[in-house]
Scaffold this motif. Structure first.
Motif, PDB file in Angstrom:
ATOM      1  N   ARG A  48       0.835  -1.215   0.000  1.00 43.47           N
ATOM      2  CA  ARG A  48       0.000   0.000   0.000  1.00 43.47           C
ATOM      3  C   ARG A  48       0.861   1.253   0.000  1.00 43.47           C
ATOM      4  NH1 ARG A  48      -4.938   1.486   4.003  1.00 43.47           N
ATOM      5  NH2 ARG A  48      -5.745   3.158   2.711  1.00 43.47           N
ATOM      6  N   ILE A  49       1.904   1.276   0.819  1.00 40.82           N
ATOM      7  CA  ILE A  49       2.748   2.468   0.900  1.00 40.82           C
ATOM      8  C   ILE A  49       3.527   2.671  -0.398  1.00 40.82           C
ATOM      9  CG2 ILE A  49       4.769   3.460   2.049  1.00 40.82           C
ATOM     10  CD1 ILE A  49       3.616   2.343   4.696  1.00 40.82           C
ATOM     11  N   ALA A  50       4.028   1.620  -0.997  1.00 39.32           N
ATOM     12  CA  ALA A  50       4.776   1.744  -2.253  1.00 39.32           C
ATOM     13  C   ALA A  50       3.913   2.354  -3.351  1.00 39.32           C
ATOM     14  CB  ALA A  50       5.300   0.381  -2.687  1.00 39.32           C
ATOM     15  N   ARG A  51       2.611   2.124  -3.289  1.00 35.63           N
ATOM     16  CA  ARG A  51       1.683   2.586  -4.328  1.00 35.63           C
ATOM     17  C   ARG A  51       0.872   3.825  -3.921  1.00 35.63           C
ATOM     18  NH1 ARG A  51       2.917  -2.371  -4.796  1.00 35.63           N
ATOM     19  NH2 ARG A  51       2.977  -3.478  -6.765  1.00 35.63           N
ATOM     20  N   LEU A  52       1.097   4.318  -2.713  1.00 37.92           N
ATOM     21  CA  LEU A  52       0.357   5.475  -2.196  1.00 37.92           C
ATOM     22  C   LEU A  52       0.663   6.708  -3.043  1.00 37.92           C
ATOM     23  CD1 LEU A  52      -1.499   6.360   0.172  1.00 37.92           C
ATOM     24  CD2 LEU A  52       0.602   6.960   1.402  1.00 37.92           C
ATOM     25  N   ARG A  53      -0.361   7.298  -3.627  1.00 38.88           N
ATOM     26  CA  ARG A  53      -0.175   8.415  -4.564  1.00 38.88           C
ATOM     27  C   ARG A  53      -0.180   9.739  -3.806  1.00 38.88           C
ATOM     28  NH1 ARG A  53      -4.283   6.847  -9.302  1.00 38.88           N
ATOM     29  NH2 ARG A  53      -5.281   8.588  -8.267  1.00 38.88           N
ATOM     30  N   ILE A  54       1.009  10.120  -3.325  1.00 38.52           N
ATOM     31  CA  ILE A  54       1.133  11.356  -2.542  1.00 38.52           C
ATOM     32  C   ILE A  54       2.165  12.316  -3.132  1.00 38.52           C
ATOM     33  CG2 ILE A  54       0.333  10.329  -0.392  1.00 38.52           C
ATOM     34  CD1 ILE A  54       3.295  10.171   0.488  1.00 38.52           C
ATOM     35  N   PHE A  55       2.679  11.989  -4.318  1.00 37.15           N
ATOM     36  CA  PHE A  55       3.663  12.851  -4.962  1.00 37.15           C
ATOM     37  C   PHE A  55       3.018  13.583  -6.132  1.00 37.15           C
ATOM     38  CE2 PHE A  55       5.983   9.567  -2.812  1.00 37.15           C
ATOM     39  CZ  PHE A  55       6.961  10.288  -2.146  1.00 37.15           C
ATOM     40  N   ARG A  56       3.483  14.798  -6.377  1.00 40.89           N
ATOM     41  CA  ARG A  56       2.890  15.642  -7.408  1.00 40.89           C
ATOM     42  C   ARG A  56       3.183  15.124  -8.817  1.00 40.89           C
ATOM     43  NH1 ARG A  56       5.444  19.215  -3.853  1.00 40.89           N
ATOM     44  NH2 ARG A  56       3.970  20.319  -2.524  1.00 40.89           N
ATOM     45  N   ASP A  57       2.154  15.222  -9.672  1.00 41.83           N
ATOM     46  CA  ASP A  57       2.347  14.935 -11.092  1.00 41.83           C
ATOM     47  C   ASP A  57       2.658  16.251 -11.811  1.00 41.83           C
ATOM     48  OD1 ASP A  57      -0.094  16.283 -11.402  1.00 41.83           O
ATOM     49  OD2 ASP A  57      -1.231  14.473 -11.887  1.00 41.83           O
ATOM     50  N   GLU A  58       2.685  16.219 -13.132  1.00 43.20           N
ATOM     51  CA  GLU A  58       3.015  17.409 -13.920  1.00 43.20           C
ATOM     52  C   GLU A  58       2.032  18.547 -13.686  1.00 43.20           C
ATOM     53  OE1 GLU A  58       2.426  14.302 -15.335  1.00 43.20           O
ATOM     54  OE2 GLU A  58       4.533  13.755 -15.226  1.00 43.20           O
ATOM     55  N   LEU A 133      13.951  15.397   9.725  1.00 43.17           N
ATOM     56  CA  LEU A 133      13.286  15.361   8.425  1.00 43.17           C
ATOM     57  C   LEU A 133      12.887  16.747   7.972  1.00 43.17           C
ATOM     58  CD1 LEU A 133       9.567  14.728   8.539  1.00 43.17           C
ATOM     59  CD2 LEU A 133      10.840  14.453  10.652  1.00 43.17           C
ATOM     60  N   VAL A 134      12.768  16.877   6.672  1.00 47.38           N
ATOM     61  CA  VAL A 134      12.155  18.052   6.073  1.00 47.38           C
ATOM     62  C   VAL A 134      10.887  17.550   5.413  1.00 47.38           C
ATOM     63  CG1 VAL A 134      12.393  19.923   4.415  1.00 47.38           C
ATOM     64  CG2 VAL A 134      14.395  19.156   5.726  1.00 47.38           C
ATOM     65  N   ASN A 135       9.751  17.818   6.085  1.00 49.84           N
ATOM     66  CA  ASN A 135       8.457  17.358   5.608  1.00 49.84           C
ATOM     67  C   ASN A 135       8.079  18.192   4.398  1.00 49.84           C
ATOM     68  OD1 ASN A 135       5.714  16.577   5.354  1.00 49.84           O
ATOM     69  ND2 ASN A 135       5.595  16.171   7.531  1.00 49.84           N
ATOM     70  N   ASP A 136       7.756  17.545   3.306  1.00 50.78           N
ATOM     71  CA  ASP A 136       7.450  18.196   2.045  1.00 50.78           C
ATOM     72  C   ASP A 136       5.949  18.376   1.912  1.00 50.78           C
ATOM     73  OD1 ASP A 136       7.559  19.166  -0.553  1.00 50.78           O
ATOM     74  OD2 ASP A 136       7.765  17.182  -1.453  1.00 50.78           O
ATOM     75  N   GLY A 137       5.506  19.616   1.952  1.00 49.87           N
ATOM     76  CA  GLY A 137       4.088  19.901   1.773  1.00 49.87           C
ATOM     77  C   GLY A 137       3.501  20.790   2.853  1.00 49.87           C
ATOM     78  N   PRO A 138       3.390  20.376   4.065  1.00 49.23           N
ATOM     79  CA  PRO A 138       3.670  19.050   4.616  1.00 49.23           C
ATOM     80  C   PRO A 138       2.580  18.041   4.248  1.00 49.23           C
ATOM     81  CG  PRO A 138       2.770  20.425   6.348  1.00 49.23           C
ATOM     82  CD  PRO A 138       2.871  21.287   5.111  1.00 49.23           C
ATOM     83  N   VAL A 139       3.026  16.809   4.034  1.00 51.10           N
ATOM     84  CA  VAL A 139       2.112  15.691   3.785  1.00 51.10           C
ATOM     85  C   VAL A 139       2.417  14.620   4.800  1.00 51.10           C
ATOM     86  CG1 VAL A 139       1.412  13.913   2.151  1.00 51.10           C
ATOM     87  CG2 VAL A 139       1.925  16.221   1.316  1.00 51.10           C
ATOM     88  N   THR A 140       1.434  14.306   5.651  1.00 55.60           N
ATOM     89  CA  THR A 140       1.567  13.279   6.674  1.00 55.60           C
ATOM     90  C   THR A 140       0.309  12.432   6.643  1.00 55.60           C
ATOM     91  OG1 THR A 140       2.928  14.745   8.023  1.00 55.60           O
ATOM     92  CG2 THR A 140       1.923  12.862   9.142  1.00 55.60           C
ATOM     93  N   ILE A 141       0.477  11.125   6.405  1.00 59.83           N
ATOM     94  CA  ILE A 141      -0.654  10.211   6.215  1.00 59.83           C
ATOM     95  C   ILE A 141      -0.552   9.048   7.204  1.00 59.83           C
ATOM     96  CG2 ILE A 141      -1.883   8.737   4.559  1.00 59.83           C
ATOM     97  CD1 ILE A 141      -1.706  11.506   3.403  1.00 59.83           C
ATOM     98  N   PRO A 142      -1.567   8.866   8.072  1.00 61.04           N
ATOM     99  CA  PRO A 142      -1.586   7.653   8.912  1.00 61.04           C
ATOM    100  C   PRO A 142      -2.192   6.493   8.123  1.00 61.04           C
ATOM    101  CG  PRO A 142      -3.364   9.125   9.555  1.00 61.04           C
ATOM    102  CD  PRO A 142      -2.627   9.790   8.436  1.00 61.04           C
ATOM    103  N   ILE A 143      -1.575   5.303   8.230  1.00 61.23           N
ATOM    104  CA  ILE A 143      -2.096   4.118   7.558  1.00 61.23           C
ATOM    105  C   ILE A 143      -2.024   2.939   8.521  1.00 61.23           C
ATOM    106  CG2 ILE A 143      -1.882   2.493   5.638  1.00 61.23           C
ATOM    107  CD1 ILE A 143      -0.483   4.678   4.070  1.00 61.23           C
ATOM    108  N   ASP A 144      -3.156   2.294   8.731  1.00 59.26           N
ATOM    109  CA  ASP A 144      -3.211   1.061   9.520  1.00 59.26           C
ATOM    110  C   ASP A 144      -3.501  -0.076   8.558  1.00 59.26           C
ATOM    111  OD1 ASP A 144      -3.038   2.764  11.644  1.00 59.26           O
ATOM    112  OD2 ASP A 144      -5.052   2.414  12.395  1.00 59.26           O
ATOM    113  N   ARG A 145      -2.878  -1.224   8.805  1.00 55.69           N
ATOM    114  CA  ARG A 145      -3.130  -2.368   7.933  1.00 55.69           C
ATOM    115  C   ARG A 145      -3.099  -3.619   8.757  1.00 55.69           C
ATOM    116  NH1 ARG A 145      -5.779  -2.426   3.337  1.00 55.69           N
ATOM    117  NH2 ARG A 145      -4.982  -3.917   1.894  1.00 55.69           N
TER     118      ARG A 145
END
Length: 145
Positions: A48-58, A133-145
């Motif tokens: 899930r984390i490898a595929r998590l779409r949290i980075f900007r596209d064009e 760390l330098v948090n980019d955005g900032p973007v912080t996502i909690p994920i439970d699995r």
């Protein structure tokens, strides 16, 4: 398993003044194995984390994943994610997996993330670590699995 995923421009973890893990653009992942967690939980969380779409596209929208961007991950064990604060002022951690199970699942999670094609560095399970760390955005996502 519980995790906090933070999009970063850079992150590092130090133990006693020595850097033991670092990453450039990508994510810092704080992860905690909970009682009852299995290898399958670690595998599902890594996928899930490898595929998590949290980075900007064009277009500037969060539409790209670690796999899409070639970003790296710094994975740090953090049993305090299991904190139960429902009673009193002192958190309880009895929901965290036992240390031997937690260490094994932490290692399995990082191996699964590598198997997904992500470059991974780590802290040290159970160590007293300083995380920078330098948090980019900032973007912080909690994920439970």
């Amino acid at each position: 398993m519980k995790s906090i995923v933070q999009r970063v421009t850079e992150a590092r973890v130090d133990i006693e003044g020595t850097t033991v893990g670092r990453c450039g653009p990508g994510v810092l992942i704080l992860v905690c194995a909970m009682q009852g967690d299995t290898d399958q939980n670690a595998e599902a969380l890594a996928s899930r984390i490898a595929r998590l779409r949290i980075f900007r596209d064009e277009a500037g929208r969060m539409n790209r994943s670690l796999l899409d961007t070639g970003g790296a991950a710094l994975v740090v064990s953090q049993f305090t994610l299991a904190a139960d604060t429902s009673r009193g002022n002192r958190p309880g951690f009895s929901d965290a997996a036992a240390p031997d199970v937690g260490a094994r699942l932490y290692e399995h999670f990082t191996a699964c993330l590598r198997d997904q094609g992500v470059t991974v560095e780590t802290g040290q399970f159970g160590a007293d670590m300083q995380v920078h760390l330098v948090n980019d955005g900032p973007v912080t996502i909690p994920i439970d699995r």
